[in-house]
Design a protein around this motif. Structure first.
Motif, PDB file in Angstrom:
ATOM      1  N   UNK A   1       0.872  -1.181   0.000  1.00 29.98           N
ATOM      2  CA  UNK A   1       0.000   0.000   0.000  1.00 29.98           C
ATOM      3  C   UNK A   1       0.906   1.228   0.000  1.00 29.98           C
ATOM      4  N   UNK A   2       0.908   1.979  -1.104  1.00 27.29           N
ATOM      5  CA  UNK A   2       1.859   3.090  -1.197  1.00 27.29           C
ATOM      6  C   UNK A   2       1.725   4.081  -0.043  1.00 27.29           C
ATOM      7  N   UNK A   3       2.819   4.497   0.476  1.00 31.37           N
ATOM      8  CA  UNK A   3       2.982   5.522   1.526  1.00 31.37           C
ATOM      9  C   UNK A   3       2.338   5.158   2.860  1.00 31.37           C
ATOM     10  N   UNK A   4       1.965   3.902   3.013  1.00 27.27           N
ATOM     11  CA  UNK A   4       1.297   3.500   4.256  1.00 27.27           C
ATOM     12  C   UNK A   4       2.209   3.604   5.469  1.00 27.27           C
ATOM     13  N   UNK A   5       3.485   3.209   5.279  1.00 30.01           N
ATOM     14  CA  UNK A   5       4.349   3.124   6.453  1.00 30.01           C
ATOM     15  C   UNK A   5       5.523   4.110   6.367  1.00 30.01           C
ATOM     16  N   UNK A   6       5.172   5.336   5.981  1.00 30.25           N
ATOM     17  CA  UNK A   6       6.207   6.368   5.898  1.00 30.25           C
ATOM     18  C   UNK A   6       6.201   7.242   7.149  1.00 30.25           C
ATOM     19  N   UNK A   7       7.356   7.839   7.390  1.00 26.89           N
ATOM     20  CA  UNK A   7       7.490   8.729   8.546  1.00 26.89           C
ATOM     21  C   UNK A   7       6.542   9.929   8.434  1.00 26.89           C
ATOM     22  N   UNK A   8       6.420  10.422   7.200  1.00 27.03           N
ATOM     23  CA  UNK A   8       5.537  11.567   6.970  1.00 27.03           C
ATOM     24  C   UNK A   8       4.102  11.209   7.367  1.00 27.03           C
ATOM     25  N   UNK A   9       3.695   9.987   7.016  1.00 26.40           N
ATOM     26  CA  UNK A   9       2.342   9.532   7.351  1.00 26.40           C
ATOM     27  C   UNK A   9       2.181   9.502   8.873  1.00 26.40           C
ATOM     28  N   UNK A  10       3.241   9.054   9.554  1.00 25.81           N
ATOM     29  CA  UNK A  10       3.170   8.967  11.017  1.00 25.81           C
ATOM     30  C   UNK A  10       3.009  10.354  11.644  1.00 25.81           C
ATOM     31  N   UNK A  11       3.818  11.300  11.157  1.00 27.02           N
ATOM     32  CA  UNK A  11       3.767  12.651  11.728  1.00 27.02           C
ATOM     33  C   UNK A  11       2.370  13.249  11.518  1.00 27.02           C
ATOM     34  N   UNK A  12       1.855  13.104  10.291  1.00 27.65           N
ATOM     35  CA  UNK A  12       0.519  13.648  10.003  1.00 27.65           C
ATOM     36  C   UNK A  12      -0.538  12.939  10.847  1.00 27.65           C
ATOM     37  N   UNK A  13      -0.348  11.650  11.017  1.00 28.22           N
ATOM     38  CA  UNK A  13      -1.324  10.880  11.802  1.00 28.22           C
ATOM     39  C   UNK A  13      -1.360  11.376  13.248  1.00 28.22           C
ATOM     40  N   UNK A  14      -0.167  11.535  13.825  1.00 26.86           N
ATOM     41  CA  UNK A  14      -0.103  11.932  15.236  1.00 26.86           C
ATOM     42  C   UNK A  14      -0.715  13.323  15.431  1.00 26.86           C
TER      43      UNK A  14
END
Ligand code: ATP
Length: 744
Positions: free
Chosen positions: A156-169
């Motif tokens: 799943x593209x971009x699912x486990x990126x650091x950027x995704x984590x920061x935005x998620x938090x």
């Protein structure tokens, strides 16, 4: 219907892709590729193993445990950051609203607090939704469906990126501060998965930083194991439920499981829970007190005893949960189609979030205005009691339900004595909660459905409790509230084992496991009768090629030759660079059988036969071309290639278009036999679909080569070829349909 095709598979070239209508559940997207969970035991792999010996095995094993430890610690700290930010932010918000409400007991002075509440909710909601829409859409929602697909074997593209984590938090904090009906517990699962994928790789692709450590984990199957552990650690932090987390990974995601992974996942979850508990208890002034609960605290039930006569009521509540859950999934699907059609521009997506947020605030104020439910102070289930419409020394019970975090509302509904809320207050709250949750799930924000689902169920469960209380005044209505919460969430998500254990761990009562199991199983059976779970509906809408647990029923008369694609694009063991480049440019396939043509004069009168020698992946060929591992007349580079060469580029490989080669290079050859997987899984063309399916599912395969009666390569089957068979269960009927491919 099933179709028989003699040695002819489905054509996946662009011409055969169909334009599927918006909201179609009957398509598979060609956008998603598969992960390679198979270990490629080629010459390089064996050499590495031989050279490094047992010391390497021990070192790898030790690193694995240490990595799980750090995953647990990191996810706990992420949970702590979220928790503290939300606590500080919401205390400020509710104090402000209370300040403007203080002294306001009539409708005409309600305007000021209303606009203050509106503003304080809209600002974080705007920030949260802009982050999702403009910065990282992958951080939308809880992320559970996507994590489930990753564990199933889908890239799943971009699912486990650091950027995704920061935005998620940041997103999840904004959701809570914005008073929107989304929980932080689901996103914690996604956050845990990202942490696991990041920590275990020893490098960050976002920052282009490689620590040079843990390279041996740079393989899909290793990453998958860590991600299962990370998801479990996320649940452990969110609910204070390490066993629930472990079971969640097992029930919802894992396509592969073994004993060692169970231990490690449990260890990571325990570390996560205890780190979170110890830091939060220190934060709250009780250092060393490890009994502080997780991010979600259901409070302590004094008495969770039940009688055998309660069981039929619990079953009935399970049925209600299943029915309302199925309706929720159905209506959510309609909303999805509406959104795809009309909420299709970025600004509209942000606007929808703001409208949902403003509507939620407005509904809460209207309910406070039009219901009069005043109770004596001291019974107040909130830290910010509001007097509106009540006499001195009283608080407004409807306001108490709305002006606290959702977790706090769930706690109130579970524990407050029967006289704290009037029945009408709970009825209005319950109806609004259901529809607000429905509308909110799917908007562009970063929240899950777990807590809103529990909250809605706790409300109607409390109503059932009140009815029982009417006849039997000794009844503890909190029990019914808890069963209502479980049934509602079970009806929406269809989680059974893991949700039972999560609730048992979160409430701290093992004796109440049986009623929870009964209502959750009932809710699942009833819900499944009408629709798929909310997560599976989301997955189907996105067209992700998820492999079900079991093969389609009555499919033993479908054979590998009905499934496979033929003719197969193959390479010879010694292939020219020019040929490889040409094929990689022309076809987008990710796996190619490596064959050898053999003339056998003794047996086959000199006929040329094409035998399978192995399977090579597109990513491997790209690495070989990039590193120019060619056999020239004068040069021989391939001795310098090791497993590390392949791990360096993992997981993002260049595209064939980006590789620059000289004209002379194209005439050189590559000996693929050293790099290919020399023992790929092969099946006879007569193997039945259920057996091929089980092989894919159990081994986490991406490709299987099909051979004919004379063991020659006859075709190829990929997991997408199998994922096309979709079993539909509706109203007690079972049918199987073949999904269409689309490029959506
Ligand atoms: P994935 O995209 O899942 O990583 P892939 O690109 O190798 O794998 P798919 O996209 O799953 O393959 O397959 C698309 C179709 O192409 C399938 O029907 C499959 O059978 C077929 N296919 C895959 N590899 C080959 C090949 N080497 N030669 C011919 N057909 C192939």
């Amino acid at each position: 219907m099933y179709q028989s095709m003699d040695f002819k598979g489905y054509d996946l070239s662009n011409e055969s892709e169909e334009i599927v209508p918006i909201g179609s559940l009957n398509h598979l997207s060609t956008k998603y590729e598969s992960l390679d969970y198979e270990v490629i035991e080629n010459e390089l792999y064996r050499e590495e193993e031989q050279k490094k010996g047992y010391r390497y095995v021990v070192q790898k094993d030790f690193s694995r445990w240490m990595t799980f430890f750090w995953i647990g610690v990191t996810i706990a700290f992420i949970g702590i950051i979220i928790f503290i930010s939300i606590e500080i932010g919401t205390t400020f918000k509710f104090n402000m609203i209370k300040k403007y409400f203080d002294g306001c007991t009539e409708a005409d002075c309600m305007v000021k607090p209303y606009f203050v509440a509106l503003l304080l909710n809209l600002i974080p909601s705007l920030v949260g939704s802009c982050l999702i829409v403009y910065v990282e859409p992958m951080a939308k929602g809880s992320g559970i469906p996507a994590v489930k697909c990753f564990l199933n074997g889908i890239k799943v593209p971009r699912l486990i990126r650091l950027k995704t984590l920061v935005v998620k938090v940041i997103g999840v904090t904004c959701v809570a501060l914005g008073g929107m009906w989304g929980g932080k517990e689901g996103p914690m699962i996604h956050a845990g998965s990202i942490v696991a994928a990041g920590v275990s790789q020893g490098k960050s692709t976002t920052f282009n930083k490689d620590l040079g450590a843990l390279n041996f984990f740079r393989e899909d199957h290793e990453k998958r194991d860590f991600v299962s552990g990370g998801a479990a650690a996320g649940i452990a932090a969110a609910f204070g439920a390490p066993v629930g987390g472990l079971l969640f990974s097992l029930e919802e995601g894992a396509s592969f499981w073994n004993q060692a992974l169970t231990w490690r996942t449990f260890f990571g979850s325990m570390v996560s829970m205890f780190t979170l508990h110890s830091v939060l208890s220190a934060y709250h002034g009780h250092p060393g007190d490890l009994t502080y609960k997780g991010l979600l605290n259901f409070g302590k039930f004094d008495d969770l005893s039940y009688h055998i006569l309660d069981i039929p009521v619990f079953v009935l509540m399970g049925i209600v949960g299943g029915l309302t859950g199925a309706l929720f999934c159905h209506l959510n699907l309609k909303l999805f189609i509406f959104r795809k059609r009309y909420v299709n521009k970025d600004w509209k997506k942000v606007l929808e979030v703001l409208i949902v947020c403003a509507t939620t605030v407005t509904i809460s104020f209207l309910l406070i205005l039009f219901t009069s439910d005043c109770k004596k102070l001291g019974l107040d289930p909130t830290d910010h009691p509001i007097q509106f419409g009540c006499n001195d020394g009283e608080f407004n019970a409807m306001a108490a339900l709305w002006f606290q975090l959702l977790e706090g509302t769930v706690r109130s509904l579970f524990h407050d004595t029967p006289d704290v809320f009037n029945t009408t207050t709970v009825v209005y709250f319950c109806i609004c909660a259901y529809f607000i949750t429905l509308w909110t799930y799917g908007v562009h924000f970063s929240g899950g459905v777990l807590i809103p689902g529990l909250c809605t169920g706790a409300a109607w469960g409390r109503l059932v409790g009140r009815a029982v209380f009417h006849f039997f005044p000794n009844t503890n209505i909190g029990i019914y509230s808890l069963i209502g919460a479980a049934s509602q969430l079970g009806g929406i998500t269809r989680m059974t084992i893991s949700l039972t254990i999560i609730l048992v761990e979160a409430t701290g009562s093992i004796t109440f496991g049986l009623p929870l199991m009964i209502c959750l199983m009932t809710a699942k059976w009833v819900g499944d009768f009408f629709s798929e779970s909310i997560y599976d509906t989301q997955i189907e809408l996105s067209g992700m090629p998820l492999l079900a647990w079991d093969p389609p029923p009555l499919s033993s008369n479908i054979y590998a030759n009905n499934l496979m694609t033929h003719p197969v694009i193959t390479f010879k063991t010694k292939e020219t660079v020019g040929n490889i480049v040409k094929i990689l440019k022309r076809y987008s396939h990710n796996g190619f059988p490596v064959i050898e043509y053999v003339q056998n004069y003794e047996l086959d009168e000199g006929k040329t036969k094409c035998y399978l020698r192995g399977l090579i992946l597109r990513s491997q060929l790209i690495v070989l071309l990039e590193n120019k591992v060619f056999d020239g007349p004068l040069t021989n580079y391939w001795d310098s290639v090791t497993m590390e060469t392949f791990r360096e580029d993992y997981p993002r490989y260049s595209s064939i278009e980006d590789i620059e080669l000289l004209q002379n290079d194209l005439k050189l050859t590559i000996d693929l036999s050293r790099f290919m997987n020399p023992s790929p899984y092969i099946v006879q063309h007569t193997m039945s679909l259920p057996r091929v399916f089980k092989l894919f599912r159990a081994m986490g395969l991406r490709h299987i080569v099909v051979v004919n009666d004379s063991n020659e390569v006859a075709g190829i089957v990929t997991r997408k070829d199998l994922a096309r068979y979709k079993v539909i269960r509706h109203m007690g009927k079972i049918s199987v349909t073949e999904l269409k491919f689309s490029s959506k």
